[in-house]
Motif scaffolding. Structure first.
Motif, PDB file in Angstrom:
ATOM      1  N   THR A   1     -47.904 -11.478 -45.458  1.00 23.08           N
ATOM      2  CA  THR A   1     -46.920 -10.396 -45.785  1.00 23.08           C
ATOM      3  C   THR A   1     -47.673  -9.539 -46.792  1.00 23.08           C
ATOM      4  OG1 THR A   1     -45.210 -12.022 -45.217  1.00 23.08           O
ATOM      5  CG2 THR A   1     -44.777  -9.882 -46.458  1.00 23.08           C
TER       6      THR A   1
ATOM      7  N   SER B   1     -48.671  -5.295 -46.109  1.00 20.69           N
ATOM      8  CA  SER B   1     -48.257  -4.224 -46.838  1.00 20.69           C
ATOM      9  C   SER B   1     -49.477  -3.371 -47.282  1.00 20.69           C
ATOM     10  CB  SER B   1     -47.400  -4.785 -47.926  1.00 20.69           C
ATOM     11  OG  SER B   1     -48.391  -5.465 -49.016  1.00 20.69           O
TER      12      SER B   1
ATOM     13  N   ASP C   1     -51.217   0.043 -53.486  1.00 17.82           N
ATOM     14  CA  ASP C   1     -51.733  -1.533 -53.290  1.00 17.82           C
ATOM     15  C   ASP C   1     -51.899  -2.387 -54.387  1.00 17.82           C
ATOM     16  OD1 ASP C   1     -52.442  -0.508 -50.605  1.00 17.82           O
ATOM     17  OD2 ASP C   1     -54.320   0.131 -50.884  1.00 17.82           O
TER      18      ASP C   1
ATOM     19  N   HIS D   1     -48.668  -3.672 -55.310  1.00 20.06           N
ATOM     20  CA  HIS D   1     -48.381  -4.707 -54.817  1.00 20.06           C
ATOM     21  C   HIS D   1     -49.029  -6.289 -54.990  1.00 20.06           C
ATOM     22  CE1 HIS D   1     -45.993  -2.838 -51.564  1.00 20.06           C
ATOM     23  NE2 HIS D   1     -46.802  -2.242 -51.331  1.00 20.06           N
TER      24      HIS D   1
END
Length: 440
Positions: free
Chosen positions: A175, A179, A212, A215
């Motif tokens: 996941t 993303s 990024d 995340h």
């Protein structure tokens, strides 16, 4: 094209890749998944002039040592080759592989067979390289090991040889990667599990943007992992948070040591066996407080620093400047700087004159990569009796090159192979680690 013919085969032995070996019409046939003593039906999938490869279709007469693989992905994932073989039998197979290599390649046998070293069969793998692929046909990003015999990434949801907390990250990592801004440009994640930290090193072939990085930070906080980033070659790897640069380490509690390393450094994958291997190597060397000891292919000092707690002086030699620097730094950090000296040198190109130039050693440990230590063995064989260490312990990850080097020591230099034994560093794989003792 007609379907390949099904053959009944009697499996005679295992090879070093965990494949069953049979003979049919004068040719060797390798059958993945078959075990010695079994009668099977197999379908030939590839023909070569001197051998065939076959796929196991049915076990007609199973081995008493066959067991049900614990991992649901066994047979598809290429990470393990021997989960269908009872663990004690795996170890016996590796011990036989070592003895066969010494006999057939080295033309000698050890005077003593050492008891095999073994540890946990599951959750042992603290180092791993996870492949990453964006595969739309399979629903998105895959994270795991490659399929057996193929270049595709296996669609796995868990891995029983990884520590449970790392296995539990496989699906969340899918996941996470999906993303990111360029999920198709992330080929792999290096896993390094220390005694107090878990590091994931992300190889990214396109720059990461601020979203990024956010995340990654959130994932790290949620799952208690430290992120490193690798934009190009291994030397470019760096922590996302510079304050966590030195958080990765493993313990050698018997010697009061913690070995600090970076996620791209070479360390043994199995910390439980590594502790036992260090203890056995030092026991076999029988180091005395007055001894001067050489540790060749010393890496970051996995054996050097424990040796330095027992010997007068330890000289470590290693081909990697990075690992030499790491060994010096850790020796100083742990109060062993004055009892150790580390040198960078290509040990594949040394000779007896170089070895003499280092001065006399009472004991020597050799821990080479898969290529072995032929030049070192030739140098030791060329030394006069009074110049030789009283004992050499050789730690090997390849029984074929160990046997070759043992042959050089014995047949060219008169060294005696006192003892040898297998080390089950990689349970459920066909990898054979071993340790051997030589005396002049």
């Amino acid at each position: 094209m007609s379907e390949p013919i099904l053959y009944p085969l009697d499996i005679e032995s295992l090879d070093l890749e965990g494949q069953g070996i049979a003979h049919h019409e004068g040719k060797v046939v390798f059958v993945a998944g078959a075990l010695p003593g079994e009668r099977v039906l197999a379908r030939v999938t590839r023909r070569k002039p001197s051998f065939d490869k076959a796929r196991l279709e049915q076990v007609l007469q199973p081995s008493a040592q066959r067991t049900t693989p614990l991992c649901p992905h066994f047979g598809v994932c290429g990470g393990c080759a021997m989960q269908h073989l009872e663990p004690a039998a795996q170890l016996a197979t590796k011990q036989r592989a070592l003895e066969d290599a010494l006999i057939h390649i080295g033309r000698l046998s050890p005077r003593q067979i050492l008891p095999a070293l073994q540890g946990p069969s599951w959750g042992y793998r603290h180092r791993a390289r996870l492949s990453v692929r964006l595969v739309h046909k399979k629903g998105g990003v895959l994270v795991g090991f490659r399929e057996r015999g193929r270049s595709y990434v296996a669609d796995i949801h868990e891995c029983r040889v990884l520590p449970p907390h790392v296995s539990a990250l496989l699906m969340p990592l899918r996941t996470l990667i999906a993303s990111l801004s360029h999920p198709d440009r992330i080929p792999q994640i290096e896993v390094a599990v220390g005694d107090q930290a878990t590091v994931l090193c992300l190889r990214h072939m396109e720059p990461l943007n601020e979203a990024d990085l956010d995340h990654l930070r959130r994932f790290g906080a949620d799952h208690h992992v430290i992120w490193w980033l690798q934009p190009k070659g291994p030397d470019t790897a760096h922590p996302l948070d510079p304050a966590q640069t030195d958080d990765l380490a493993y313990a050698l509690p018997a010697y009061g040591l913690r070995m600090h390393y970076r996620p791209m450094d070479f360390t043994q994958v199995n910390p439980y066996i590594n502790q036992a291997l260090v203890a056995r190597a030092l026991m076999l060397l029988d180091v005395q407080p007055t001894d001067r000891v050489a540790d060749l292919f010393c890496g970051l000092g996995n054996f050097s620093l424990p040796l330095a707690t027992q010997a007068r002086e330890v000289v470590g030699v290693e081909g990697s400047a990075t690992l030499v620097a790491r060994a010096r730094q850790d020796a100083a950090r742990q109060g062993l700087g004055e009892r150790t000296a580390f040198t960078e040198l290509n040990l594949f190109e040394v000779d007896a004159d170089w070895l003499r130039g280092l001065g006399h050693f009472d004991r020597m440990l050799i821990d080479p990569p898969r290529e072995g230590a032929l030049a070192v063995a030739q140098a030791l064989a060329a030394l006069a009796p009074q110049e030789r260490p009283r004992r050499v312990v050789y730690v090997s990850c390849n029984p074929a090159t160990l046997a070759r080097d043992a042959s050089t020591l014995h047949h060219e230099g008169g060294w005696t192979l006192k003892a040898a034994g297998a080390v089950n560093m990689f349970p459920h794989t066909a990898h054979v680690e071993s340790i051997a003792v030589f005396e002049p």
